[in-house]
Design a protein around this motif. Sequence first.
Motif, mmCIF file in Angstrom:
data_model
loop_
_atom_site.group_PDB
_atom_site.id
_atom_site.type_symbol
_atom_site.label_atom_id
_atom_site.label_comp_id
_atom_site.label_asym_id
_atom_site.label_seq_id
_atom_site.Cartn_x
_atom_site.Cartn_y
_atom_site.Cartn_z
ATOM 1 N N ARG A 149 0.811 -1.213 0.000
ATOM 2 C CA ARG A 149 0.000 0.000 0.000
ATOM 3 C C ARG A 149 0.845 1.265 0.000
ATOM 4 O O ARG A 149 0.534 2.232 -0.707
ATOM 5 C CB ARG A 149 -0.918 0.000 1.231
ATOM 6 N N ASP A 150 1.940 1.277 0.757
ATOM 7 C CA ASP A 150 2.751 2.486 0.902
ATOM 8 C C ASP A 150 3.356 2.957 -0.412
ATOM 9 O O ASP A 150 3.722 4.131 -0.535
ATOM 10 C CB ASP A 150 3.869 2.252 1.924
ATOM 11 N N HIS A 151 3.471 2.055 -1.388
ATOM 12 C CA HIS A 151 4.121 2.429 -2.643
ATOM 13 C C HIS A 151 3.143 2.637 -3.791
ATOM 14 O O HIS A 151 3.549 3.106 -4.861
ATOM 15 C CB HIS A 151 5.125 1.338 -3.052
ATOM 16 N N ALA A 152 1.877 2.282 -3.603
ATOM 17 C CA ALA A 152 0.931 2.261 -4.723
ATOM 18 C C ALA A 152 0.760 3.631 -5.369
ATOM 19 O O ALA A 152 0.842 3.774 -6.595
ATOM 20 C CB ALA A 152 -0.421 1.726 -4.256
ATOM 21 N N GLU A 153 0.515 4.654 -4.581
ATOM 22 C CA GLU A 153 0.241 5.975 -5.145
ATOM 23 C C GLU A 153 1.483 6.555 -5.812
ATOM 24 O O GLU A 153 1.415 7.068 -6.938
ATOM 25 C CB GLU A 153 -0.264 6.916 -4.048
ATOM 26 N N ASN A 154 2.631 6.468 -5.129
ATOM 27 C CA ASN A 154 3.856 7.019 -5.707
ATOM 28 C C ASN A 154 4.262 6.290 -6.979
ATOM 29 O O ASN A 154 4.707 6.905 -7.956
ATOM 30 C CB ASN A 154 4.995 6.957 -4.686
ATOM 31 N N LEU A 155 4.108 4.956 -6.979
ATOM 32 C CA LEU A 155 4.460 4.194 -8.172
ATOM 33 C C LEU A 155 3.524 4.543 -9.328
ATOM 34 O O LEU A 155 3.958 4.633 -10.484
ATOM 35 C CB LEU A 155 4.409 2.697 -7.885
ATOM 36 N N SER A 156 2.244 4.754 -9.036
ATOM 37 C CA SER A 156 1.297 5.143 -10.086
ATOM 38 C C SER A 156 1.722 6.447 -10.744
ATOM 39 O O SER A 156 1.752 6.563 -11.976
ATOM 40 C CB SER A 156 -0.112 5.299 -9.496
ATOM 41 N N SER B 170 -4.229 2.619 -13.124
ATOM 42 C CA SER B 170 -5.290 2.414 -12.143
ATOM 43 C C SER B 170 -4.749 1.551 -11.004
ATOM 44 O O SER B 170 -3.754 0.841 -11.174
ATOM 45 C CB SER B 170 -6.504 1.729 -12.779
ATOM 46 N N VAL B 171 -5.404 1.632 -9.855
ATOM 47 C CA VAL B 171 -5.012 0.836 -8.689
ATOM 48 C C VAL B 171 -6.200 -0.005 -8.260
ATOM 49 O O VAL B 171 -7.317 0.513 -8.109
ATOM 50 C CB VAL B 171 -4.534 1.730 -7.528
ATOM 51 N N GLU B 172 -5.966 -1.305 -8.071
ATOM 52 C CA GLU B 172 -7.024 -2.234 -7.681
ATOM 53 C C GLU B 172 -6.608 -2.973 -6.424
ATOM 54 O O GLU B 172 -5.443 -2.941 -6.020
ATOM 55 C CB GLU B 172 -7.258 -3.255 -8.816
ATOM 56 N N ASP B 173 -7.587 -3.640 -5.813
ATOM 57 C CA ASP B 173 -7.315 -4.487 -4.657
ATOM 58 C C ASP B 173 -6.752 -5.821 -5.148
ATOM 59 O O ASP B 173 -7.429 -6.570 -5.857
ATOM 60 C CB ASP B 173 -8.604 -4.711 -3.861
ATOM 61 N N ALA B 174 -5.507 -6.124 -4.783
ATOM 62 C CA ALA B 174 -4.895 -7.397 -5.197
ATOM 63 C C ALA B 174 -5.608 -8.592 -4.581
ATOM 64 O O ALA B 174 -5.457 -9.719 -5.058
ATOM 65 C CB ALA B 174 -3.414 -7.412 -4.838
ATOM 66 N N ASP B 175 -6.377 -8.357 -3.522
ATOM 67 C CA ASP B 175 -7.106 -9.442 -2.853
ATOM 68 C C ASP B 175 -8.566 -9.516 -3.285
ATOM 69 O O ASP B 175 -9.372 -10.203 -2.655
ATOM 70 C CB ASP B 175 -7.034 -9.267 -1.334
ATOM 71 N N GLU B 176 -8.913 -8.807 -4.362
ATOM 72 C CA GLU B 176 -10.296 -8.808 -4.832
ATOM 73 C C GLU B 176 -10.768 -10.227 -5.119
ATOM 74 O O GLU B 176 -10.067 -11.025 -5.737
ATOM 75 C CB GLU B 176 -10.402 -7.966 -6.103
ATOM 76 N N TRP C 289 -4.942 -0.290 -1.105
ATOM 77 C CA TRP C 289 -5.200 -1.442 -0.260
ATOM 78 C C TRP C 289 -3.876 -1.968 0.301
ATOM 79 O O TRP C 289 -2.788 -1.597 -0.165
ATOM 80 C CB TRP C 289 -5.877 -2.540 -1.073
ATOM 81 N N GLU C 290 -3.962 -2.845 1.303
ATOM 82 C CA GLU C 290 -2.753 -3.432 1.883
ATOM 83 C C GLU C 290 -1.890 -4.072 0.798
ATOM 84 O O GLU C 290 -0.676 -3.924 0.784
ATOM 85 C CB GLU C 290 -3.128 -4.481 2.941
ATOM 86 N N ARG C 291 -2.528 -4.810 -0.087
ATOM 87 C CA ARG C 291 -1.830 -5.349 -1.264
ATOM 88 C C ARG C 291 -2.519 -4.754 -2.485
ATOM 89 O O ARG C 291 -3.641 -5.120 -2.803
ATOM 90 C CB ARG C 291 -1.869 -6.878 -1.290
ATOM 91 N N SER C 292 -1.849 -3.828 -3.112
ATOM 92 C CA SER C 292 -2.452 -3.124 -4.238
ATOM 93 C C SER C 292 -1.924 -3.670 -5.560
ATOM 94 O O SER C 292 -0.769 -4.069 -5.659
ATOM 95 C CB SER C 292 -2.151 -1.626 -4.150
ATOM 96 N N ARG C 293 -2.797 -3.655 -6.537
ATOM 97 C CA ARG C 293 -2.413 -4.043 -7.897
ATOM 98 C C ARG C 293 -2.431 -2.782 -8.755
ATOM 99 O O ARG C 293 -3.486 -2.178 -8.959
ATOM 100 C CB ARG C 293 -3.387 -5.078 -8.449
ATOM 101 N N VAL C 294 -1.257 -2.379 -9.212
ATOM 102 C CA VAL C 294 -1.133 -1.213 -10.071
ATOM 103 C C VAL C 294 -1.144 -1.691 -11.521
ATOM 104 O O VAL C 294 -0.342 -2.545 -11.904
ATOM 105 C CB VAL C 294 0.167 -0.434 -9.770
#
Length: 306
Positions: free
Chosen positions: A12-19, A31-37, A58-63
């Motif tokens: 989660r801590d890297h999702a926004e910056n990586l996007s 886009s960012v999604e929930d990796a646990d969807e 999310w805790e585990r994000s999918r970019v």
Amino acid sequence: MAWVEIIIEVARDHAENLSDALMDAGALSVSVEDADEGTDAEKPLFGEPGMEITERAWERSRVVALADTDIDHAALVANAAASIKLAEVPAFTTRNVEEQDWVRLTQSQFEPIHIGKNIWVVPSWHEIPDPQALVLELDPGLAFGTGSHPTTRLCMEWLEAHAPQNLSVLDYGCGSGILAMVAKKLEANKVIGVDIDPQAIESANFNAERNQCEIEFSLPEEFGEKYPASHQFDVVVANILSSPLKLMAPMLSGRVAPGGALILSGVLARQAEEVAAAYAPFIQLSVWQEREGWVALHGRRNASAS
């Protein structure tokens, strides 16, 4: 033309910056999604009333980054990772995205929805199935509420079964404004919609104007200033989630006029008892209906309550 999606799972801590870094490095969109969807670990995101949503991850994000096929995808990811000083370049997979008529494809996925006895939710590109019905013209958008989710349907059906003719209605957590519009079309005399998301307010106002519904939508702060805590409504409906509903029990209960009704949804069947317990000091709630594992709770405030 075809494109490639680059799929990266990150904390989660890297999702926004990586996007942001992927966009700077040459991605066409991200886009960012929930990796646990779709798993038991899936977790919805929401803000508490009156608080701005500061993080959408999310805790585990999918970019998921969309890129041209003819660029070096490994270099794009490596450059993005380096720009935000990640310790290592994250692993990624790719999948091809073929060119399609995206408008036609999207529209084909949304058909008119029949709800309750006489309600239709109809996208603008479809013919109205029954002109004599209660019809809402509503296109899928960013705000929650198109009538497809069981909780939305439960609330709409409750309103249809308990038509608020000549009554005042508060829709707290209004999203697209769909419940507020149903109430207004069922001849409520005053309808107020409240949401924490400014984009939802914009969407709700647009939808209400399209459906010729006179409804007042506002953010919680504006609502509180215009309608102090002593201002009560004949019907209060809130289709949110169990955690914020429990936190808001004193506030929402206090907004129900003596003899008025409270209807809650966004509650899983296994959560019904604990949500009802949170409201028990104010209003006795019971399950009105259950559908697909979700319930709607309802109850009336004692007519002699102050």
